[in-house]
Design a protein around this motif. Sequence first.
Motif, short mmCIF file in Angstrom:
data_model
loop_
_atom_site.label_atom_id
_atom_site.label_comp_id
_atom_site.label_asym_id
_atom_site.label_seq_id
_atom_site.Cartn_x
_atom_site.Cartn_y
_atom_site.Cartn_z
N GLU A 180 -2.59 -20.19 33.55
CA GLU A 180 -1.62 -19.25 32.42
C GLU A 180 -2.78 -17.89 32.08
OE1 GLU A 180 1.60 -19.22 32.05
OE2 GLU A 180 1.51 -20.90 33.31
N SER A 181 -3.78 -18.47 31.80
CA SER A 181 -4.69 -17.37 30.95
C SER A 181 -4.82 -16.33 32.05
CB SER A 181 -6.15 -17.77 30.69
OG SER A 181 -6.06 -19.15 29.87
N VAL A 182 -4.96 -16.25 32.94
CA VAL A 182 -5.08 -14.76 34.09
C VAL A 182 -3.87 -14.53 34.47
CG1 VAL A 182 -4.80 -14.38 36.60
CG2 VAL A 182 -7.00 -16.68 35.71
N ARG A 183 -2.52 -15.02 33.77
CA ARG A 183 -1.32 -14.23 34.18
C ARG A 183 -0.94 -13.19 32.91
NH1 ARG A 183 1.16 -18.37 35.11
NH2 ARG A 183 1.56 -19.09 37.19
N ALA A 184 -1.81 -14.24 31.45
CA ALA A 184 -1.15 -13.23 30.47
C ALA A 184 -2.34 -12.00 30.62
CB ALA A 184 -2.53 -14.10 29.35
N SER A 185 -3.66 -12.12 31.60
CA SER A 185 -4.96 -10.86 31.77
C SER A 185 -4.21 -10.03 32.85
CB SER A 185 -6.30 -11.59 32.04
OG SER A 185 -6.57 -12.17 30.87
N LEU A 186 -3.09 -10.49 33.08
CA LEU A 186 -2.21 -10.05 33.92
C LEU A 186 -1.38 -8.97 33.90
CD1 LEU A 186 -2.27 -8.76 37.00
CD2 LEU A 186 -0.66 -10.81 37.49
N ASP A 187 -0.62 -9.39 32.85
CA ASP A 187 0.74 -8.98 31.64
C ASP A 187 -0.38 -7.91 30.76
OD1 ASP A 187 2.62 -10.48 33.20
OD2 ASP A 187 2.26 -11.89 31.70
N GLU A 188 -1.20 -7.81 30.49
CA GLU A 188 -2.31 -7.18 29.68
C GLU A 188 -2.58 -5.76 29.83
OE1 GLU A 188 -4.98 -8.92 27.24
OE2 GLU A 188 -3.46 -10.14 26.14
N VAL A 189 -2.59 -5.91 31.10
CA VAL A 189 -3.32 -4.80 32.28
C VAL A 189 -2.22 -4.08 32.67
CG1 VAL A 189 -4.53 -4.40 34.61
CG2 VAL A 189 -5.69 -6.26 33.21
N GLY A 190 -1.11 -4.15 32.65
CA GLY A 190 -0.27 -4.01 33.13
C GLY A 190 0.66 -2.79 31.49
N GLN A 191 0.59 -3.72 30.80
CA GLN A 191 0.85 -2.89 30.01
C GLN A 191 -0.15 -1.90 29.06
OE1 GLN A 191 0.84 -5.84 26.31
NE2 GLN A 191 2.53 -6.70 27.26
N VAL A 192 -1.20 -2.19 29.41
CA VAL A 192 -2.42 -0.96 29.50
C VAL A 192 -2.32 0.22 30.56
CG1 VAL A 192 -4.13 -0.24 29.33
CG2 VAL A 192 -4.06 -2.19 28.29
N ALA A 193 -1.42 -0.19 31.48
CA ALA A 193 -1.39 1.10 32.65
C ALA A 193 0.00 1.52 31.94
CB ALA A 193 -1.30 0.28 34.18
N ARG A 194 1.36 1.18 32.23
CA ARG A 194 2.21 1.75 31.71
C ARG A 194 1.96 2.43 30.23
NH1 ARG A 194 4.04 -3.46 32.51
NH2 ARG A 194 4.32 -4.58 30.43
N ARG A 195 0.82 1.76 29.32
CA ARG A 195 1.05 2.91 28.30
C ARG A 195 0.27 4.53 28.95
NH1 ARG A 195 0.20 -1.71 25.48
NH2 ARG A 195 -2.06 -1.28 25.66
N LEU A 196 -0.53 3.70 29.94
CA LEU A 196 -1.58 5.38 29.98
C LEU A 196 -0.74 6.04 31.03
CD1 LEU A 196 -4.34 3.13 31.27
CD2 LEU A 196 -4.63 4.77 28.93
N ARG A 197 -0.10 5.14 32.06
CA ARG A 197 1.48 6.90 33.01
C ARG A 197 2.68 5.98 32.89
NH1 ARG A 197 3.12 5.90 38.04
NH2 ARG A 197 2.98 7.95 39.41
N PRO A 198 3.49 6.04 32.06
CA PRO A 198 4.76 5.95 31.85
C PRO A 198 5.32 6.43 33.22
CG PRO A 198 4.37 7.70 30.60
CD PRO A 198 3.42 7.89 31.49
#
Length: 332
Positions: A180-198
């Motif tokens: 679950e911790s790794v999955r949460a980190s993966l979701d955060e990386v995805g959110q950061v990537a979406r904010r950087l490049r919509p």
Amino acid sequence: MTERTQRGAGARSPGRILFRRLFAINGLVFAVGTLVLALSPATVSSPVLLAEIPVLTIGLALMLAANAVLLRTGLAPLDALTTLMQRVDLLHPHDRLPSGGNRDLDHLIDTFNAMLDRLEAERSASSAHALAAQEGERRRIARELHDEIGQSLTVVLLNLKHVADRAPADLREELHGVQESVRASLDEVGQVARRLRPGVLEDLGLHSALNALSADFSQGSAVPVTRRIDTDLPSLSQDVELVLYRIAQEGLTNAARHAGASRVELSLTARPRGLELRITDDGRGGATEEGAGMRGMRERALLIGARLSVVSPPGGGTDVRLVVPAGTGKAP
């Protein structure tokens, strides 16, 4: 520059213009005073009689008053020009001093206005290059986050699942926690990537991108966003859509970080004068100083010829409004 052009510029230099104007004004006052003295019955004795002193005093006072009025009127454009110099800001363009029918000083005013035109054009060009480089760097970082870190975390998550399926029962629960911790980190990386490049902006358009942005903002900040986005928006170029998206993104970020808002409204409506993007909140307001985020919003607005206004009375929330003139940035 040719010699004739240099002589013409020197003949119209501000120093020479001001000298000629002062000389003409003072000469006019003295000429009128001399004419009045010559035509009037008043005489001046030598030595001066006591009865003549009031007449001389009144004449001197009238000449000084006339000189002061003429100088004040003739040099008034310089005060207006000084005021404009003090308030000029390249992020608030088109602030110009109109010519006042004063031919000598009009040349100085027109020269200053032309200088502002050049500075604004250079600032706009340099901002466009800087923002383009910034967007390119954001795309590169987002791609690396997605392709490298995201994929690595996905591999780790799959391996953990494989290990957890074969682990003893007493370790399985602990491994599920790590998953679950790794999955949460993966979701955060995805959110950061979406904010950087919509990516949704490029794939599905501005309407879907703003909806996704609002949903992500509400999920991450726990601040509800009321959306009102017209479905019949005109076709826009990628540059205009990106500017609208980035300004909406910055407006929502400011509402969460600085305003302390409990409710935010985002609207994008088509009006006769053009598109209007508006972000309002019920936060503390009172934003008097513009930080890097607000200046970045103004620079982006200038790139597409839009007008950005920010109203933030103390205790009355903040209202960010961007108006894109009709016909600006239509998609080919």
